[in-house]
Scaffold this motif. Structure first.
Motif, PDB file in Angstrom:
ATOM      1  N   GLY A  33       0.635  -1.020   0.264  1.00 32.46           N
ATOM      2  CA  GLY A  33       0.067  -0.016   0.050  1.00 32.46           C
ATOM      3  C   GLY A  33       0.949   1.160   0.001  1.00 32.46           C
ATOM      4  O   GLY A  33       0.837   2.280  -0.013  1.00 32.46           O
ATOM      5  N   ILE A  34       1.787   1.458  -0.114  1.00 25.79           N
ATOM      6  CA  ILE A  34       3.133   2.156  -0.379  1.00 25.79           C
ATOM      7  C   ILE A  34       3.241   2.889  -1.900  1.00 25.79           C
ATOM      8  O   ILE A  34       3.326   1.869  -2.569  1.00 25.79           O
ATOM      9  CB  ILE A  34       4.227   2.346  -0.255  1.00 25.79           C
ATOM     10  N   ASP A  35       2.944   4.251  -1.753  1.00 24.29           N
ATOM     11  CA  ASP A  35       3.382   4.891  -3.491  1.00 24.29           C
ATOM     12  C   ASP A  35       3.418   5.410  -3.632  1.00 24.29           C
ATOM     13  O   ASP A  35       5.103   6.182  -3.002  1.00 24.29           O
ATOM     14  CB  ASP A  35       1.938   5.954  -3.457  1.00 24.29           C
ATOM     15  N   VAL A  36       4.692   4.338  -5.263  1.00 23.10           N
ATOM     16  CA  VAL A  36       5.595   4.769  -5.416  1.00 23.10           C
ATOM     17  C   VAL A  36       5.508   6.308  -6.777  1.00 23.10           C
ATOM     18  O   VAL A  36       5.189   5.564  -7.342  1.00 23.10           O
ATOM     19  CB  VAL A  36       6.640   3.831  -6.366  1.00 23.10           C
ATOM     20  N   PHE A  37       5.894   7.359  -6.447  1.00 21.82           N
ATOM     21  CA  PHE A  37       6.184   8.435  -7.311  1.00 21.82           C
ATOM     22  C   PHE A  37       6.826   9.442  -7.803  1.00 21.82           C
ATOM     23  O   PHE A  37       6.449   9.190  -9.462  1.00 21.82           O
ATOM     24  CB  PHE A  37       5.482   9.834  -6.234  1.00 21.82           C
ATOM     25  N   PHE A  38       8.094   8.376  -7.721  1.00 16.67           N
ATOM     26  CA  PHE A  38       9.854   8.993  -8.182  1.00 16.67           C
ATOM     27  C   PHE A  38      10.433   7.672  -8.098  1.00 16.67           C
ATOM     28  O   PHE A  38      10.378   7.057  -7.335  1.00 16.67           O
ATOM     29  CB  PHE A  38      10.253  10.713  -7.633  1.00 16.67           C
ATOM     30  N   GLN A  39      11.036   7.989  -9.263  1.00 16.44           N
ATOM     31  CA  GLN A  39      12.310   6.987  -9.618  1.00 16.44           C
ATOM     32  C   GLN A  39      13.009   8.176  -9.864  1.00 16.44           C
ATOM     33  O   GLN A  39      13.104   8.264 -11.485  1.00 16.44           O
ATOM     34  CB  GLN A  39      12.222   5.627 -10.318  1.00 16.44           C
ATOM     35  N   THR A  40      13.815   7.834  -9.498  1.00 18.22           N
ATOM     36  CA  THR A  40      15.472   8.548 -10.381  1.00 18.22           C
ATOM     37  C   THR A  40      17.221   7.574  -9.565  1.00 18.22           C
ATOM     38  O   THR A  40      17.544   6.689  -9.668  1.00 18.22           O
ATOM     39  CB  THR A  40      16.035   9.955  -9.021  1.00 18.22           C
ATOM     40  N   ALA A  41      17.820   7.943 -11.308  1.00 20.59           N
ATOM     41  CA  ALA A  41      18.601   7.382 -11.286  1.00 20.59           C
ATOM     42  C   ALA A  41      20.041   8.237 -11.437  1.00 20.59           C
ATOM     43  O   ALA A  41      20.094   9.538 -11.835  1.00 20.59           O
ATOM     44  CB  ALA A  41      19.101   6.449 -12.354  1.00 20.59           C
ATOM     45  N   VAL A  42      20.917   8.041 -10.539  1.00 21.27           N
ATOM     46  CA  VAL A  42      21.887   8.942  -9.929  1.00 21.27           C
ATOM     47  C   VAL A  42      22.858   8.449 -10.309  1.00 21.27           C
ATOM     48  O   VAL A  42      23.843   7.513  -9.773  1.00 21.27           O
ATOM     49  CB  VAL A  42      21.757  10.136  -8.853  1.00 21.27           C
ATOM     50  N   GLY A  43      24.500   9.140 -10.681  1.00 25.46           N
ATOM     51  CA  GLY A  43      25.654   8.303 -10.599  1.00 25.46           C
ATOM     52  C   GLY A  43      26.667   8.514  -9.208  1.00 25.46           C
ATOM     53  O   GLY A  43      25.847   9.056  -8.596  1.00 25.46           O
ATOM     54  N   ASP A  44      27.829   7.859  -9.981  1.00 26.26           N
ATOM     55  CA  ASP A  44      28.420   7.665  -8.083  1.00 26.26           C
ATOM     56  C   ASP A  44      29.629   8.877  -8.310  1.00 26.26           C
ATOM     57  O   ASP A  44      31.153   9.302  -8.265  1.00 26.26           O
ATOM     58  CB  ASP A  44      29.814   6.869  -8.113  1.00 26.26           C
ATOM     59  N   ASN A  45      28.387   9.984  -7.578  1.00 27.82           N
ATOM     60  CA  ASN A  45      28.846  10.995  -7.727  1.00 27.82           C
ATOM     61  C   ASN A  45      28.279  12.056  -6.076  1.00 27.82           C
ATOM     62  O   ASN A  45      27.191  12.020  -6.333  1.00 27.82           O
ATOM     63  CB  ASN A  45      28.349  12.058  -8.463  1.00 27.82           C
ATOM     64  N   GLU A  46      29.222  12.563  -5.128  1.00 34.61           N
ATOM     65  CA  GLU A  46      28.567  12.664  -4.166  1.00 34.61           C
ATOM     66  C   GLU A  46      27.613  14.206  -4.527  1.00 34.61           C
ATOM     67  O   GLU A  46      27.134  14.195  -3.649  1.00 34.61           O
ATOM     68  CB  GLU A  46      30.161  12.853  -2.877  1.00 34.61           C
ATOM     69  N   GLU A  47      28.844  14.701  -5.317  1.00 39.49           N
ATOM     70  CA  GLU A  47      27.411  16.459  -5.449  1.00 39.49           C
ATOM     71  C   GLU A  47      25.853  16.080  -5.994  1.00 39.49           C
ATOM     72  O   GLU A  47      24.919  16.883  -5.533  1.00 39.49           O
ATOM     73  CB  GLU A  47      28.011  16.993  -5.801  1.00 39.49           C
ATOM     74  N   ARG A  48      26.099  15.288  -6.789  1.00 41.54           N
ATOM     75  CA  ARG A  48      25.241  15.274  -8.007  1.00 41.54           C
ATOM     76  C   ARG A  48      23.982  13.916  -6.746  1.00 41.54           C
ATOM     77  O   ARG A  48      22.390  14.636  -6.756  1.00 41.54           O
ATOM     78  CB  ARG A  48      25.185  14.313  -9.328  1.00 41.54           C
ATOM     79  N   LEU A  49      24.833  13.404  -6.141  1.00 44.45           N
ATOM     80  CA  LEU A  49      23.850  12.729  -4.419  1.00 44.45           C
ATOM     81  C   LEU A  49      23.105  13.186  -3.535  1.00 44.45           C
ATOM     82  O   LEU A  49      22.221  13.140  -3.478  1.00 44.45           O
ATOM     83  CB  LEU A  49      24.507  10.850  -4.256  1.00 44.45           C
ATOM     84  N   LEU A  50      23.708  13.592  -2.745  1.00 39.81           N
ATOM     85  CA  LEU A  50      23.254  15.000  -1.777  1.00 39.81           C
ATOM     86  C   LEU A  50      22.351  15.771  -2.975  1.00 39.81           C
ATOM     87  O   LEU A  50      21.368  15.851  -2.347  1.00 39.81           O
ATOM     88  CB  LEU A  50      24.456  16.424  -1.883  1.00 39.81           C
ATOM     89  N   SER A  51      22.403  16.036  -3.745  1.00 37.61           N
ATOM     90  CA  SER A  51      21.243  17.205  -4.725  1.00 37.61           C
ATOM     91  C   SER A  51      19.913  16.030  -4.547  1.00 37.61           C
ATOM     92  O   SER A  51      19.289  17.242  -4.512  1.00 37.61           O
ATOM     93  CB  SER A  51      21.440  17.484  -6.333  1.00 37.61           C
ATOM     94  N   VAL A  52      20.333  15.088  -5.294  1.00 40.51           N
ATOM     95  CA  VAL A  52      19.076  14.203  -5.454  1.00 40.51           C
ATOM     96  C   VAL A  52      18.208  13.531  -4.195  1.00 40.51           C
ATOM     97  O   VAL A  52      17.207  13.897  -4.022  1.00 40.51           O
ATOM     98  CB  VAL A  52      19.239  12.387  -6.715  1.00 40.51           C
ATOM     99  N   ILE A  53      19.146  13.338  -2.554  1.00 43.20           N
ATOM    100  CA  ILE A  53      18.758  13.075  -2.245  1.00 43.20           C
ATOM    101  C   ILE A  53      17.350  14.355  -1.217  1.00 43.20           C
ATOM    102  O   ILE A  53      16.717  14.206  -1.058  1.00 43.20           O
ATOM    103  CB  ILE A  53      19.930  12.538  -0.898  1.00 43.20           C
TER     104      ILE A  53
END
Length: 423
Positions: A33-53
């Motif tokens: 019963g958990i709705d998944v609204f978004f799926q994201t893929a991000v590379g192995d990069n700290e800055e971009r991963l911080l932004s996505v989180i």
């Protein structure tokens, strides 16, 4: 609960691997019963991963990060999430013990300092133990957002989710229940047209059509506390939609042949044959044995199928099925006459209860002045012989052959159901 899935790994973005984890997790969360609204893929990069989180944390209640838990420098998921949350990494006792046991029993592998990263967990997180690997996962609610960290390899992620994560996320809230209805003889566009009012007005349950090669399915979904509660709502919607008529005036109930994602017309026919104690044979031309091969895929096929014929040329139709060649030349290979004779003779020669004859033009070229996609299917039973003529337009050669077998199976299905009602 609104969930977001974040797949971490440059290899996903470059197409080296397919993100099958997203499909698996979406299915599991839907069941909870958990709705998944978004799926994201991000590379192995700290800055971009911080932004996505950061983005995920502001719009979702559940943030699941998959991948990047390994021992190398580019495996930075836990480190980055810990930095975002302002926490440190600590060693999980049980995960560290698994590391000790792994290397103790495998002296050929050298333990290096970076292996320790796999036993680390963000301070305060509940560990999710890795049943089939070494990298420990974790779960923790922080400021109203639940964060989950999982390894990337599906062989590790799937058992972790099934055995450990699902129980942690299971609550008393409603779960999603679905029912799949399968139809043959109506296209997706027409189905959507005749069900437009139901689709436009849907709230709960919801209704979603899916086109497949030669057929279409409808998925009915509802949230409920139990299967019994869900069935009440799903039964009501099913009754309403099966009472709808196609543009040609056929009830959808007459075109509905079965349920479930893993079902098929061939399986339904096989089960009806077993139930009725009837045997089936076939003489195939354009399908070149595809129908018989499909039937033989089912365990126990010998109960209902002893053998048949593949008669591709006119000469083999005459020789193997004992049909006068002059008759075939007079009526043509692509004809109702030939389809009926193929069905009749295959039944007579094998002693089967039901005989099928499939002939036509798979394409891409025409034959005997008939365009590609022209198909004749004969059906012979003790009651007599009949045939249908279908035109499968705008399809590849393989699709024409496959859809022709669907028409043949459907012809048998209707004959078996009719006989069942008369008994």
């Amino acid at each position: 609960m609104k969930a977001e899935l974040i797949a971490v790994g440059t290899e996903i973005l470059t197409g080296q691997i397919v993100n099958t984890n997203a499909q698996f997790l979406s299915e599991k969360f839907a069941e909870l019963g958990i709705d998944v609204f978004f799926q994201t893929a991000v590379g192995d990069n700290e800055e971009r991963l911080l932004s996505v989180i950061d983005i995920a944390s502001k719009r979702s209640d559940l943030v699941v990060l998959c991948g990047g838990l390994g021992p190398t420098e580019d495996d930075l998921t836990k480190q980055t999430l810990a930095k975002y949350l302002g926490r440190k990494l600590v060693f999980d006792v049980e995960a560290n013990q698994r590391l000790d046991e792994f290397f103790a029993t495998r002296p050929q592998y050298a333990r290096t300092p970076n292996n320790e990263r796999q036993a680390q967990i963000i301070d305060g997180f509940t560990p999710i133990q890795n049943i089939t690997g070494l990298a420990v996962g974790g779960l923790q609610e922080v400021n109203g957002v639940t964060y989950v960290v999982l390894p990337g390899p599906p062989s590790e992620l799937k058992p972790m989710v099934q055995e450990n994560l699902v129980p942690l996320l299971s609550t008393n809230h409603s779960k999603l229940y679905s029912r799949v209805l399968r139809f043959f003889g109506v296209g997706e566009s027409q189905l959507v047209t005749v069900l437009k009012d139901m689709i436009d007005q849907q709230t709960d349950p919801t209704l979603a059509p899916y086109a497949k090669t030669g057929e279409v399915t409808l998925r009915l979904s509802t949230k409920a506390q139990s299967q019994a509660d869900a069935d009440v709502k799903l039964d009501k919607m099913e009754r309403e939609l099966l009472a709808v008529k196609t543009l040609e005036g056929q009830l959808l109930a007459d075109l509905h042949y079965g349920y479930d994602d893993d079902n098929s017309l061939a399986r339904v026919v096989f089960e009806l044959l077993v139930e009725s104690g009837n045997t089936l044979t076939a003489a195939e031309s354009l399908t070149a044995g595809l129908l018989q091969s499909t039937l033989a895929d089912f365990s126990g096929a010998s109960q209902v199928f002893n053998g048949g014929f593949v008669t591709y040329s006119l000469e083999e139709k005459a020789k193997m099925l004992q049909i006068p060649q002059s008759d075939l030349e007079e009526h043509g290979v692509v004809s109702s006459f030939t389809a009926e004779k193929m069905a009749e003779q295959s039944r007579r020669l094998t002693g089967a209860d039901i005989g099928l004859g499939l002939t036509g033009v798979a394409g891409p070229d025409s034959l005997e002045g008939q365009p590609a996609g022209t198909v004749y299917i004969g059906l012979a039973t003790k009651e007599g012989v009949q045939s249908i003529h279908v035109v499968i337009g705008g399809r590849s050669r393989s699709d024409v052959r496959y859809i022709a077998t669907l028409h043949a199976f459907n012809l048998v299905r209707k004959a078996l159901l009719k006989a069942k009602k008369l008994v």
